[in-house]
Write a protein that holds these residues in place. Structure first.
Motif, short mmCIF file in Angstrom:
data_model
loop_
_atom_site.label_atom_id
_atom_site.label_comp_id
_atom_site.label_asym_id
_atom_site.label_seq_id
_atom_site.Cartn_x
_atom_site.Cartn_y
_atom_site.Cartn_z
N ARG A 31 11.00 1.76 20.28
CA ARG A 31 11.54 1.69 18.92
C ARG A 31 13.06 1.63 18.88
NH1 ARG A 31 7.43 3.00 15.17
NH2 ARG A 31 9.04 3.36 13.61
N GLY A 32 13.69 1.22 19.98
CA GLY A 32 15.13 0.98 19.97
C GLY A 32 15.99 2.15 20.40
N TYR A 33 15.38 3.25 20.79
CA TYR A 33 16.13 4.41 21.26
C TYR A 33 15.59 4.76 22.65
CZ TYR A 33 18.11 9.19 21.32
OH TYR A 33 18.79 10.34 21.64
N PRO A 34 16.22 4.25 23.71
CA PRO A 34 15.67 4.43 25.05
C PRO A 34 15.63 5.90 25.46
CG PRO A 34 17.41 2.77 25.02
CD PRO A 34 17.46 3.46 23.70
N LEU A 35 14.61 6.24 26.24
CA LEU A 35 14.52 7.61 26.75
C LEU A 35 15.73 7.98 27.60
CD1 LEU A 35 10.81 8.23 27.78
CD2 LEU A 35 12.14 9.47 26.07
N THR A 36 16.30 7.01 28.29
CA THR A 36 17.49 7.31 29.09
C THR A 36 18.63 7.78 28.19
OG1 THR A 36 18.02 4.95 29.01
CG2 THR A 36 16.93 5.78 31.00
N ALA A 37 18.76 7.17 27.01
CA ALA A 37 19.79 7.59 26.06
C ALA A 37 19.46 8.97 25.50
CB ALA A 37 19.92 6.58 24.94
N PHE A 38 18.20 9.20 25.18
CA PHE A 38 17.77 10.49 24.68
C PHE A 38 18.08 11.60 25.69
CE2 PHE A 38 14.23 13.64 24.67
CZ PHE A 38 14.55 14.30 23.49
N ASP A 88 5.60 6.48 33.28
CA ASP A 88 6.79 5.72 32.92
C ASP A 88 6.54 4.56 31.98
OD1 ASP A 88 8.45 7.37 34.34
OD2 ASP A 88 8.45 6.14 36.14
N ASP A 89 5.30 4.06 31.90
CA ASP A 89 5.04 2.96 30.98
C ASP A 89 4.36 3.43 29.69
OD1 ASP A 89 2.67 3.61 32.22
OD2 ASP A 89 2.03 1.53 32.56
#
Length: 201
Positions: A155-162, A187-188
């Motif tokens: 949805r446009g907010y990567p887990l890496t950013a979170f 991971d998928d």
């Protein structure tokens, strides 16, 4: 209020009313709308004080209140908050921008024992405010309080950013699952439920 949320900029003017009607219909049909609340309930003591951050129509907070918890729900959309007040009396429902959250100013100075951020809330806040939202939520918690966050990974907010933003907010990751009913993370997975903790000083 600060910058417009994605909820207001990325959806049409009738979306909020459609959302209210959708969940009222699901409730009338007997759909299970309390899965998130069951998980949060398992993490806290009886009679906990819980912040429902991005409460929407109040379904999660209401289910927690029915389990004996004291709930304060916050959402930026007044249409959704009005529906929560109408459908779920008991908890306190407030209109506020999570990125600027100051519940003491709204008469709620007592810290919370937990927070829940369900319903893809972090993917609907104003772009670039995700770390601020997590920081303001964390500021309202007691030390060692859990924060449970769920959102779609596409949805446009990567887990890496979170994961970066949660560290910025002073939170640490304790668990990650693929669903609210605790299916193992992979991971998928197209959804992530992460249990964070505000560390004890």
């Amino acid at each position: 209020m600060g910058n417009p949320t994605r909820w207001s900029t990325d959806t049409g003017p009738e979306h909020s009313r459609w959302y209210v009607d959708r969940f009222r219909q699901l409730a009338a049909e007997g759909a299970d709308l309390a899965g998130e609340a069951r998980l949060v309930d398992a993490l806290v003591a009886p009679g906990a004080r819980i912040l429902d951050a991005g409460c929407g129509t109040g379904r999660v907070g209401a289910a927690l209140a029915a389990r004996g918890h004291t709930v304060v729900g916050v959402d930026a959309d007044p249409v959704l908050v009005d529906a929560a007040r109408a459908d779920h009396p008991g908890p306190r429902w407030l209109v506020a921008d999570l990125a600027e959250l100051d519940l003491a100013a709204a008469g709620e100075p007592e810290p919370f024992d937990a927070a829940v951020v369900a319903g893809n809330v972090l993917t609907f806040v104003a772009p670039g405010t995700e770390a601020a939202v997590l920081t303001r939520i964390a500021a309202h918690l007691r030390p060692d309080a859990p924060v449970v966050v769920g959102f779609g990974t596409d949805r446009g907010y990567p887990l890496t950013a979170f994961d970066v933003d949660m560290v910025t907010a002073g939170l640490r990751r304790e668990h990650r699952f693929a669903t609210w009913d605790l299916r193992p993370w992979h991971d998928d997975a197209d959804f992530a439920v992460t249990v964070l903790r505000r560390p004890t000083p």
